[in-house]
Design an enzyme around this catalytic site. Structure first.
Site, PDB file in Angstrom:
ATOM      1  CG  HIS A 118      29.792 -30.440  74.831  1.00 52.53           C
ATOM      2  ND1 HIS A 118      30.582 -30.561  75.941  1.00 52.53           N
ATOM      3  CD2 HIS A 118      30.494 -29.675  73.966  1.00 52.53           C
ATOM      4  CE1 HIS A 118      31.719 -29.902  75.755  1.00 52.53           C
ATOM      5  NE2 HIS A 118      31.698 -29.354  74.565  1.00 52.53           N
ATOM      6  CE  LYS A 121      52.735 -29.894  83.101  1.00 56.52           C
ATOM      7  NZ  LYS A 121      53.521 -28.689  83.429  1.00 56.52           N
ATOM      8  NE  ARG A 145      31.010 -22.342  73.670  1.00 53.46           N
ATOM      9  CZ  ARG A 145      32.121 -22.934  74.023  1.00 53.46           C
ATOM     10  NH1 ARG A 145      32.250 -23.413  75.228  1.00 53.46           N
ATOM     11  NH2 ARG A 145      33.111 -23.031  73.185  1.00 53.46           N
ATOM     12  CB  SER A 202      35.066 -28.852  78.601  1.00 54.73           C
ATOM     13  OG  SER A 202      34.052 -29.432  77.837  1.00 54.73           O
TER      14      SER A 202
END
Ligand code: ADP
Length: 170
Positions: free
Chosen positions: A21, A47, A96, A134
């Site tokens: 990023h 979650k 990507r 991430s």
């Protein structure tokens, strides 16, 4: 000749921001005057999340505290509405791999039909970061892997505090 400043918005969940990023943010500063890194609120309540919205914003503010051309914000609702009210008619997205393309292409065309003035710029990161996401960083960290090579030092610090020294190879 003077020209109007160009502001772009770089949206995402940034849970946490990775070096991929960051690479995109720094590359985009070559094309535009200002970048708003915008954390999507809707993506923040999952979650599997590591940091909540406020924590992500606080981490991003520290990562870019020495870069006055980057500002941090969060947004809820439509990205194009946020872009319009922020006077940022450019959206930056990272690509990507081919696997990112279909979804990104669809989103770009939808956003343009919602706000015809918007332009979407796709950028590719340095080779070293094309495999990074991430979610993968969170997974490695939860399994006690070392993520030092994947995130900015400030993020690593926050992850050590949240998960423990294993994320920094300790
Ligand atoms: P992630 O896909 O890592 O969960 P986000 O949803 O926050 O990240 O993604 C925000 C934007 O950053 C998207 O355009 C995504 O394609 C891009 N991006 C994510 N990781 C990278 C990377 N390693 N290199 C380049 N762009 C990336």
């Amino acid at each position: 000749m003077s020209r109007a400043e160009k502001t772009a918005v770089y949206p995402g969940s940034f849970d946490p921001i990775t070096l991929g990023h960051d690479d995109i943010v720094r590359r985009s500063l070559k094309l535009v005057d200002r970048v708003i890194v915008a954390v999507a609120e809707t993506a923040s309540q999952s979650k599997s999340s590591l940091f909540d919205l406020e924590e992500r914003v606080a981490i991003l503010e520290r990562v870019y505290e020495d870069e006055p051309r980057v500002t941090i914000s969060s947004f809820e609702g439509l990205l194009v509405d946020f872009a319009r009210t922020s006077a940022a008619p450019i959206i930056i997205r990272g690509l990507r791999a081919v696997s990112d393309f279909e979804y990104e292409f669809q989103m770009a065309l939808m956003n343009r039909s919602l706000w015809p003035q918007i332009e979407v710029i796709f950028m590719t990161p340095d080779n070293r970061y094309t495999f990074l996401s991430s979610s993968l960083v969170r997974e490695v960290a939860r399994l006690k892997g070392d993520v030092t090579a994947f995130v900015p030092p400030i993020v690593l610090e926050a992850m050590v505090a949240r998960i423990g020294p294993s994320v920094a190879g300790g």
